[in-house]
Design an enzyme around this catalytic site. Structure first.
Site, mmCIF file in Angstrom:
data_model
loop_
_atom_site.group_PDB
_atom_site.id
_atom_site.type_symbol
_atom_site.label_atom_id
_atom_site.label_comp_id
_atom_site.label_asym_id
_atom_site.label_seq_id
_atom_site.Cartn_x
_atom_site.Cartn_y
_atom_site.Cartn_z
ATOM 1 N N ASP A 141 76.794 -44.495 17.528
ATOM 2 C CA ASP A 141 77.001 -43.188 17.651
ATOM 3 C C ASP A 141 77.627 -42.621 18.945
ATOM 4 O O ASP A 141 78.245 -41.362 18.992
ATOM 5 C CB ASP A 141 75.629 -42.272 17.390
ATOM 6 C CG ASP A 141 75.722 -41.306 16.426
ATOM 7 O OD1 ASP A 141 76.718 -41.214 15.842
ATOM 8 O OD2 ASP A 141 75.140 -40.321 16.765
ATOM 9 N N ASP B 123 61.430 -38.581 12.314
ATOM 10 C CA ASP B 123 60.478 -39.628 11.710
ATOM 11 C C ASP B 123 59.408 -38.854 10.951
ATOM 12 O O ASP B 123 59.155 -39.269 9.841
ATOM 13 C CB ASP B 123 60.135 -40.587 12.671
ATOM 14 C CG ASP B 123 60.035 -39.967 14.050
ATOM 15 O OD1 ASP B 123 59.659 -38.669 14.105
ATOM 16 O OD2 ASP B 123 59.597 -40.655 15.183
#
Length: 1090
Positions: free
Chosen positions: A405, A791
């Site tokens: 990224d 998450d």
């Protein structure tokens, strides 16, 4: 059993026969509770031998099998007992088969070699003899030319006059009606029952034929051999009950049926639950209930006995205690039913990996995410990738996707070097089955590798491989050194073209396939798993959603290129420590009974590089070994961000499969008009639902017509009604027909006939920065946006869709990672987690009000509520840690004068708290040292990271002030534990330092005051000192770091902490709210002037 010449019928799974009379239609005689055993394969009664004993096929386990099935298994089957798998031995009277050993004392020449006439082996004759022996039917005066005697011959004289002859459909004119019975053909309405029919049926056109034992029984509609047909039916029912092919869910009651057929090892469940022993869990539950009762009595006393001279302190303490009790209840209730699990890897191999056939194990796409190669060293990422490529799993079923990224050329070059080294490392790992398969940690193990490996080839190859790895490390470190100074014109590749990612905020998408194409193999010529580098497109003005956005990009790219039905995501510093980790997960995901409802399998996080004392509770053992086991007994553990195997269909936002309910029983006693009135509305709803199902089927057919990848959609009409379903799919998944088609492939796979170039072209399209605009990505599909802790939110959404998760703890840890090595990085990590929880708490996805009426269970909701409200505990905790110092400085206390009842109540509360913790440690397998470190860091993190996260979250949501989290460092360079006591400057360190100083000052002032005031002041002082020491002991790791490395502590921390503590103490002494302001305080003089 004497049948008197009547036809015998009966079910094969019940010890019952029914005698059907040929002369009376209505009379049926039943004979129950026969003394013989029932064959577990065909359902027939086991015959009695000449010695009067029942026939026993297996001498090991005596599993009931009749002689006919025994001989068939020896002649045409696997020659083994279905229950114990012991090979059948030859029994006297049975022919020898290949593989029989020479047996002493087995003089049976007549049957051993099957010396007989051809008629003896004639299947038609054997069938007739069996039918005659089984149903006590003798076919007239015909002799048994085969020499096979049946029990019916013993009674032939008594029954010869009343024998019914079997015909097919019609009566025979030549047979007397009282001696006639019809067998109904199988294609009629009563195909499985034998009925006497004295009246001819004109609908039957077949000619009447008496049953001739010399002809095939199929000519009479009865099949070939009865026992063989039943055995095939038994195998078919076994497959249907186990649902090996179609996974339709699991009903616990279904498999407790005593009629369940015996399963071989390969068809037994791949895992099982291991409940906590009742000797451990029952006392734990009783203590929880007792603690609730004590809490009620405690608050009853506290509320009804205020402290009038310190009312503010008393009120604050009661409010804090109530919040602590609520937090404890939210945390405690999900631990009510903890479980553990056990997997069977051998059964997985028996079922899905058969010799001589390709492996049927499901494919797995593995995601590795990284951002900054300077904070996340490329060598650590390379070790993670190498452990993935060498995993113990079929190579054609594994694909590794690395998300960069940060678009760093350093990461790209490091992966290129890693792919070359993998050609040597992977065959070495698989040849010698080494563990772990990350070279850095394998070669750093302080074990004698020669102890179990005495092969000289292993010693030689290990030394050579270690030299290869050292050279690999030199090359990687050389790349890191070169990357420290970026050229002014940016990086250039080997062909001279500029690196596309020179501007990390504005660059195109990049995909590079390193392994798994163009015939790249290892040094031994074996195939290697795929290794694919992915860097998504980034442009100014777009919200890229950090890690969650990168993971969703990998979901789409992997769906285009490999489209495995299961996904594994790991952080760049979490390597695979157990090469069989994927197989452990497949024991749950591919289980034919319960696998279809599992959305993910979560593994616990284990860490390397932590000091023996774990001063900052990096291991977090209490959460992973106690809390997560409790959640596994409800609906499954929460997703913790790494080390998790997902079902791809669950990530696409689909609901969990719902088990089909059996049809409801209706009552025939009500009048028809009542049933009609009650069922009209139901019929309307059923019609609408059926229409919806038809529409969904049509949509599926239309979407499956997406065959041409490059030209778009074909096979869909231009009418608006036909385009609407496609528009809905594009609204959900984006405008990629290839990706939409892949979402409908539940078992994975790529479209047939697709070329690599066309797939890569589509993959570049799905990683563009504008692909997710106006779609459900991040809302209902993939990793959910809206929080830095994506998450928790992603797992929560899956559980709301009715899925359940599984917690798997293998004996050898599946994954291991690197933890922050110093307190500053650790506090920043906890700050990020707490900030994410605050964001969820202030969003529409808060579990307090989101997801009702769906598949989320109440206790699972409590656990999610506890996971998002815990940062709020920082304010009560900060107040409660400040109260002891205030009480010591002012001489006041939060509790009035304690009576005997109050003393008993306080002692009971402390005892039940201690016993609860002890029992938790007992069933969770947690040591007291780990539990105590967890308690200490709960206070340290609560008064620092959680407090800052609460205010930052409020600023971000209410004022729009965005805060960036810090990526924690993944390793140290100055040796083992060298940075353990290093305090980097951060404002997070000021609150615990201030609390520590004011409580130490309070203890000194309190003791000095008690010394000056005499003996009577020591009694009340003990209560205040107890709470002050409670705070100091919990902050002891902080204090030890301060005292252990004074020369490396930032001076500004000490200055600010001492300054704030001094100002606070002086202000309190100057402005004491508990001294009356009405004027001069007059006191009685203590001197006797007389």
């Amino acid at each position: 059993m004497d049948t008197k010449g009547r036809l015998v019928a009966g079910p094969h799974n019940r010890n019952e026969f029914v005698l059907i009379n040929a002369d009376e239609v209505a009379r049926v005689t039943s004979v129950k509770e026969l003394s013989g055993q029932i064959c577990q394969i065909c359902g027939d009664e086991i015959e009695i031998s000449v010695d009067g004993e029942p026939f026993v096929a297996c001498n090991e386990c005596a599993f009931p099998v009749c002689r006919a099935c025994y001989e068939y298994e020896r002649r045409e089957g696997n020659q083994a007992c279905p229950q114990c798998k012991t090979r059948y031995k030859r029994i006297k009277g049975c022919p020898r088969v290949e593989g029989d050993e020479e047996e002493d004392g087995a003089d049976d020449l007549e049957n051993e070699f099957d010396i007989a006439s051809h008629d003896r082996r004639d299947p038609h004759h054997i069938a007739a003899a069996m039918l005659s022996g089984r149903y006590n039917i003798n076919h007239g005066p015909q002799p048994h030319v085969s020499g096979i005697s049946t029990p019916a011959e013993l009674d032939a004289a008594s029954v010869a006059a009343g024998i019914p002859l079997l015909t097919y459909g019609q009566e025979d004119v030549g047979i007397s009606p009282d001696k006639h019975a019809l067998i109904v053909p199988p294609f009629m309405s009563c195909g499985k029952r034998v009925h006497p029919m004295p009246v001819p049926d004109p609908s039957l056109t077949l000619p009447p034929r008496p049953m001739d034992p010399k002809k095939d029984l199929a000519d009479y509609g009865y099949g070939t051999v009865a026992w063989k047909e039943r055995m095939e039916d038994w195998k078919r029912k076994q497959n249907e009950k186990l649902q090996v092919v179609k996974h339709e869910g699991y009903n616990r009651d279904e498999f407790e049926d005593p009629d369940l057929p015996v399963m071989d090892e390969g068809r037994q469940p791949l895992s099982r639950k291991l409940p906590i022993p009742s000797s451990k869990i029952n006392p734990y539950r009783l203590i929880i209930l007792l603690r609730l009762v004590v809490l009620v009595l405690f608050f009853h006393y506290r509320i009804l006995h205020p402290v009038n001279d310190a009312y503010v302190l008393w009120l604050l303490s009661v409010i804090c205690e109530i919040w602590f009790a609520v937090s404890w209840i939210l945390d405690q209730l999900p631990k009510w039913c903890p479980i553990e699990r056990e997997t069977y890897l051998d059964r997985l191999s028996l079922r899905y990996e058969k010799e001589g056939k390709p492996s049927d194990l499901a494919s797995v796409d593995i995601f590795v995410s990284t951002v900054d190669p300077l904070k996340e060293p490329p060598l650590i990422t390379a070790n993670t990738v190498l452990s993935i490529l060498s995993v113990d799993y079929p190579v054609d079923k594994v694909a590794c996707y690395v998300s960069d990224d940060g678009a760093a050329m350093l990461t790209f070059e490091a992966l290129s070097e890693t792919s070359e080294f993998a050609r040597k490392w992977v065959p070495f790992c698989k040849k010698f089955s080494i563990e772990p398969r990350a070279p850095e940690w394998y070669f750093s193990q302080k074990v004698d590798y020669l102890r179990d490996k005495v092969d000289p080839a292993f010693v030689r190859e290990r030394r050579a491989m270690k030299r290869e790895y050292e050279e690999f490390k030199v090359r990687i470190n050389g790349l890191v050194s070169t990357a420290q100074k970026v050229p002014e014109e940016g990086w250039t590749m080997q062909d001279g073209t500029p690196w596309p990612g020179n501007n990390i905020r504005d660059h195109p998408g990049m995909i590079q396939v390193f392994l798994g194409h163009d015939g790249v193999r290892d040094i031994e010529g074996n195939e290697l798993p795929r290794l694919i580098y992915v860097s998504r497109e980034k442009r100014p003005g777009f919200d890229h959603h950090k890690k969650a956005g990168a993971m969703n990009t990998l979901v789409r790219v992997s769906a285009i290129i490999s489209n495995a039905p299961f996904l594994l995501n790991v952080d760049c510093d979490h390597y695979i420590n157990n090469s069989k980790a994927l197989r452990e997960a497949m024991c749950f995901m591919m289980d034919p009974i319960s696998g279809k409802k599992i959305c993910y399998v979560q593994f616990p996080q284990r860490f390397d590089g932590i000091d023996r004392h774990d001063r900052y509770s990096n291991r977090n053992v209490v959460f992973f070994d106690i809390n997560m086991k409790g959640l596994d007994g409800i609906q499954g553990p929460i997703y913790v961000g790494t080390g998790c195997v997902f079902r791809r269909q669950a990530l696409y936002g689909y609901d969990a499969p719902v088990k089909k309910k059996p049809p409801r029983r209706t009552c025939n006693c009500l009048p028809k008009w009542c049933c009609c009135c009650c069922c009209r509305s139901k019929k309307k709803n059923k019609k609408s639902k059926s229409n919806d199902k038809k529409n969904n089927k049509e949509v599926t057919k239309q979407i499956y017509a997406l065959e041409n990848i490059e030209e778009g959609i074909e096979g869909i009409d231009n009418e608006k009604s036909s385009l609407m379903p496609q528009i809905k799919f594009e609204k959900k998944f984006g405008q990629s027909p290839v990706f939409i088609a892949s979402t409908l492939m539940e078992d994975g796979g790529v479209p047939k006939g697709a070329t690599t170039a066309s797939l890569l072209k589509e993959a570049i399209h799905v990683i563009s920065c504008g692909y997710e605009d106006k779609t459900d990505w991040g809302k209902e599909v993939g990793w959910i946006y809206g929080s830095v802790t994506e998450d928790i939110l992603t797992g929560f959404k899956m559980h709301c869709h009715g899925w359940r998760s599984v917690y798997c703890i293998p004996k050898r840890p599946a994954f291991k990672g690197s933890a922050p090595i110093n307190l500053s990085d650790r506090l920043h990590q906890v700050l990020r987690w707490a900030l994410g929880s605050v964001e969820i708490f202030l969003s529409r996805h808060c579990p307090i009000w989101y997801g009702y009426g769906c598949g989320l269970k109440p206790l699972e909701r409590f656990s999610y509520i506890a996971s998002v409200v815990y940062p709020l505990t920082s304010i009560p905790l900060l107040i409660y840690c400040t109260l002891p110092a205030i009480c010591l400085l002012t001489g006041k206390f939060i509790v009035p004068e304690i009576s005997n009842y109050a003393s008993l109540l306080f002692m009971s509360l402390f005892i039940v708290i201690a016993v609860t913790s002890i029992l938790e440690m007992q069933w969770g397998g947690v040591g007291i040292h780990d539990w105590w470190r967890n308690e200490q860091f709960w206070v340290i993190g609560g008064v620092s990271s959680h407090l800052f996260a609460l205010f930052q979250g409020l600023l971000k949501v209410l004022a729009g002030v965005n805060t960036n989290f810090t990526v924690t460092s993944k390793g140290g360079d100055d040796g083992e534990f060298s940075e353990l006591y290093l305090f980097k400057w951060t404002s997070l360190l000021i609150p615990p330092m201030t609390l520590l100083i004011i409580n130490i000052i309070g203890v000194i002032v309190g003791i000095s005051d008690a010394i000056s005031n005499g003996y009577d002041s020591w009694g009340p002082l003990f209560g205040r000192l107890f709470f002050a020491f409670w705070v100091i002991v919990h902050l002891y790791p902080f204090l030890k770091g301060l005292m252990g490395k004074q020369d490396r502590l930032p001076t500004i921390i000490v200055v600010w902490s001492i300054l704030l503590a001094s100002i606070f103490s002086l202000l309190w002494a100057r402005v004491n709210p508990f001294i009356s302001k009405g004027g001069i305080v007059l006191e009685v003089c203590g001197l006797n002037c007389d």
